[in-house]
Write a protein that holds these residues in place. Structure first.
Motif, PDB file in Angstrom:
ATOM      1  N   PHE A  44       0.806  -1.213   0.000  1.00 38.11           N
ATOM      2  CA  PHE A  44       0.000   0.000   0.000  1.00 38.11           C
ATOM      3  C   PHE A  44       0.844   1.271   0.000  1.00 38.11           C
ATOM      4  CE2 PHE A  44      -3.188  -2.920   1.675  1.00 38.11           C
ATOM      5  CZ  PHE A  44      -4.307  -2.518   0.975  1.00 38.11           C
ATOM      6  N   ARG A  45       2.129   1.163   0.196  1.00 38.30           N
ATOM      7  CA  ARG A  45       2.953   2.341   0.453  1.00 38.30           C
ATOM      8  C   ARG A  45       3.087   3.313  -0.722  1.00 38.30           C
ATOM      9  NH1 ARG A  45       6.383  -2.109   1.539  1.00 38.30           N
ATOM     10  NH2 ARG A  45       7.201  -2.859  -0.399  1.00 38.30           N
ATOM     11  N   GLU A  46       2.772   2.916  -1.937  1.00 37.33           N
ATOM     12  CA  GLU A  46       2.965   3.793  -3.086  1.00 37.33           C
ATOM     13  C   GLU A  46       1.692   4.507  -3.532  1.00 37.33           C
ATOM     14  OE1 GLU A  46       4.387   1.016  -5.878  1.00 37.33           O
ATOM     15  OE2 GLU A  46       6.323   0.771  -4.900  1.00 37.33           O
ATOM     16  N   ASN A  47       0.573   4.204  -2.940  1.00 31.80           N
ATOM     17  CA  ASN A  47      -0.708   4.703  -3.430  1.00 31.80           C
ATOM     18  C   ASN A  47      -1.469   5.504  -2.365  1.00 31.80           C
ATOM     19  OD1 ASN A  47      -0.646   3.360  -6.057  1.00 31.80           O
ATOM     20  ND2 ASN A  47      -0.642   1.503  -4.819  1.00 31.80           N
ATOM     21  N   TYR A  48      -0.868   6.542  -1.885  1.00 30.74           N
ATOM     22  CA  TYR A  48      -1.482   7.317  -0.820  1.00 30.74           C
ATOM     23  C   TYR A  48      -2.765   8.021  -1.267  1.00 30.74           C
ATOM     24  CZ  TYR A  48       2.766   6.569   1.819  1.00 30.74           C
ATOM     25  OH  TYR A  48       3.796   5.982   2.489  1.00 30.74           O
TER      26      TYR A  48
END
Length: 74
Positions: A44-48
Motif C-alpha cells: 500500500f505504500r505507493e498509493n497514498y
C-alpha cells in the motif's frame, strides 16, 4: 427556512442498496489496483492518494448508512 432534503440526508432502501453495491465494487477494484493483486505481493505504500479516496468514500457511505438508520427508527 426549511432545509432541502436529498438522497444523502434522506435515503430510501433502494438508494442505500445501490450505494452499497457501488461502494463495494469500487472498493474491491481500487484495492486490487493499489496492491497490484494479480502481479505481485500487496504493498500500500505507493498509493497514498487512492487510500485517501477510499477513506473519504468510506466516511461518505457511513454517513449515508447513519442517515438511513436514523430515518428508519423515526
Amino acid at each position: 427556512m426549511k432545509q432541502k432534503t436529498t438522497w444523502v440526508t434522506n435515503p430510501t432502501k433502494k438508494q442505500l442498496i445501490a450505494v452499497l453495491a457501488w461502494y463495494t465494487t469500487s472498493f474491491v477494484l481500487i484495492v486490487a489496483v493499489m496492491t497490484e493483486l494479480f502481479e505481485k505481493a500487496p504493498a500500500f505504500r505507493e498509493n497514498y492518494m487512492l487510500l485517501v479516496v477510499l477513506i473519504f468514500a468510506t466516511i461518505a457511505v457511513a454517513k449515508i448508512l447513519t442517515n438511513y438508520f436514523k430515518k428508519l427508527n423515526n
